[in-house]
Scaffold this motif. Structure first.
Motif, short mmCIF file in Angstrom:
data_model
loop_
_atom_site.label_atom_id
_atom_site.label_comp_id
_atom_site.label_asym_id
_atom_site.label_seq_id
_atom_site.Cartn_x
_atom_site.Cartn_y
_atom_site.Cartn_z
N TRP A 117 0.86 -1.19 0.00
CA TRP A 117 0.00 0.00 0.00
C TRP A 117 0.89 1.23 0.00
N PRO A 118 0.59 2.21 -0.83
CA PRO A 118 -0.37 2.23 -1.92
C PRO A 118 0.13 1.40 -3.10
N ASP A 119 -0.76 1.10 -4.01
CA ASP A 119 -0.42 0.27 -5.17
C ASP A 119 0.74 0.83 -5.99
N LEU A 120 0.87 2.16 -6.04
CA LEU A 120 1.96 2.76 -6.82
C LEU A 120 3.33 2.41 -6.25
N ALA A 121 3.41 2.14 -4.96
CA ALA A 121 4.68 1.77 -4.34
C ALA A 121 5.14 0.38 -4.75
N ALA A 122 4.25 -0.42 -5.33
CA ALA A 122 4.61 -1.77 -5.77
C ALA A 122 5.21 -1.77 -7.17
N ARG A 123 5.18 -0.64 -7.85
CA ARG A 123 5.66 -0.59 -9.23
C ARG A 123 7.18 -0.50 -9.31
N ASP A 124 7.72 -1.02 -10.42
CA ASP A 124 9.14 -0.86 -10.69
C ASP A 124 9.43 0.61 -11.00
N VAL A 125 10.67 1.00 -10.82
CA VAL A 125 11.07 2.40 -11.03
C VAL A 125 10.70 2.86 -12.44
N ARG A 126 10.93 2.03 -13.44
CA ARG A 126 10.67 2.46 -14.82
C ARG A 126 9.17 2.67 -15.08
N ASP A 127 8.30 2.06 -14.26
CA ASP A 127 6.87 2.25 -14.42
C ASP A 127 6.33 3.40 -13.59
N LEU A 128 7.18 4.05 -12.81
CA LEU A 128 6.78 5.19 -12.00
C LEU A 128 7.02 6.52 -12.69
N VAL A 129 7.70 6.51 -13.82
CA VAL A 129 7.96 7.76 -14.53
C VAL A 129 6.62 8.38 -14.90
N PRO A 130 6.35 9.60 -14.45
CA PRO A 130 5.03 10.20 -14.65
C PRO A 130 4.55 10.20 -16.10
N GLU A 131 5.46 10.37 -17.06
CA GLU A 131 5.05 10.42 -18.46
C GLU A 131 4.52 9.08 -18.97
N LYS A 132 4.78 8.01 -18.27
CA LYS A 132 4.27 6.69 -18.67
C LYS A 132 2.93 6.37 -18.01
N MET A 133 2.45 7.26 -17.17
CA MET A 133 1.23 7.01 -16.41
C MET A 133 0.03 7.73 -17.02
N THR A 134 -1.15 7.28 -16.64
CA THR A 134 -2.35 8.00 -17.03
C THR A 134 -2.41 9.30 -16.23
N PHE A 135 -3.27 10.19 -16.65
CA PHE A 135 -3.42 11.46 -15.94
C PHE A 135 -3.81 11.22 -14.49
N ILE A 136 -4.73 10.31 -14.26
CA ILE A 136 -5.21 10.03 -12.90
C ILE A 136 -4.08 9.46 -12.04
N GLU A 137 -3.28 8.55 -12.61
CA GLU A 137 -2.16 7.98 -11.86
C GLU A 137 -1.12 9.05 -11.54
N ARG A 138 -0.84 9.91 -12.51
CA ARG A 138 0.13 11.00 -12.27
C ARG A 138 -0.34 11.90 -11.13
N ARG A 139 -1.61 12.20 -11.15
CA ARG A 139 -2.18 13.08 -10.11
C ARG A 139 -2.05 12.42 -8.73
N ARG A 140 -2.38 11.12 -8.66
CA ARG A 140 -2.25 10.39 -7.39
C ARG A 140 -0.80 10.37 -6.93
#
Length: 196
Positions: A130-153
């Motif tokens: 928790w939160p789910d974003l903390a479970a992601r690999d570093v390369r999947d956390l780059v804001p430009e690879k995320m949806t708008f909602i994910e970036r905002r979160r």
């Protein structure tokens, strides 16, 4: 002047040769959005906790909702390898210090468990994070690879400094907690908000 007159006449002949233009038909209503904009973004599949992980989460929340920091620390002490800080302090001392400086670990845990969990496989073990974003690999956390909602979160969770750290190649820098599939509470760390 004759040349300009000649060009005007030639242009009229070309238009006449094309035949009468079809009258423009106005659409009956607004145009539909392109297909990729017509569908709302699909939420990620919900993560289903194991019975053991769900029971541990409920136990942790029970202590956190009562504000029982000492019993929460005893629970953490009973978990093999549990991590609350990187300074070597006991869980109780560290959390008590946080509470005395205005950071309530009980409230933070309640906030974390209100977020959706993610799954991380570590040395063959499944961890619910928790939160789910903390479970992601570093390369999947780059804001430009995320949806708008994910970036905002992500921005809400880690702030501009955290985004900068992610862009510099660091993993999730914010507060997070994890429970293994077999119900072991693995860690509760504050990231940039506390111990670092």
């Amino acid at each position: 002047m004759r040349f300009a007159s000649f060009l005007s006449g030639a242009a009229l002949c070309l238009l006449a040769a094309c035949g009468p233009a079809e009258p423009a038909i106005a659409p009956a209503g607004p145009l539909p959005p392109p297909e990729n904009l017509a569908r709302p973004p699909q939420p990620p599949e919900a993560v289903e906790l194991t019975a053991e992980a769900a029971a541990r989460r409920a136990e942790i929340l029970q202590h956190a909702e009562r504000g029982a920091l000492r019993s929460l620390a005893r629970l953490a002490d009973d978990q093999a390898g549990f991590v609350s800080n990187f300074g070597g302090q006991s869980h109780w001392q560290y959390w008590d210090l946080l509470r005395r400086t205005g950071v309530d670990p009980n409230r933070l845990l309640r906030d974390l468990f209100s977020e959706p969990p993610g799954i991380r496989i570590v040395d063959g073990d499944t961890w619910f994070v928790w939160p789910d974003l903390a479970a992601r690999d570093v390369r999947d956390l780059v804001p430009e690879k995320m949806t708008f909602i994910e970036r905002r979160r992500l921005e809400d969770l880690v702030g501009p400094d955290g985004i900068g750290r992610i862009r510099a190649g660091e993993g999730y820098p914010g507060m997070r907690t994890a429970i293994s599939a077999d119900g072991r509470w693995v860690y509760f760390v504050l990231g940039q908000n506390g111990e670092e």
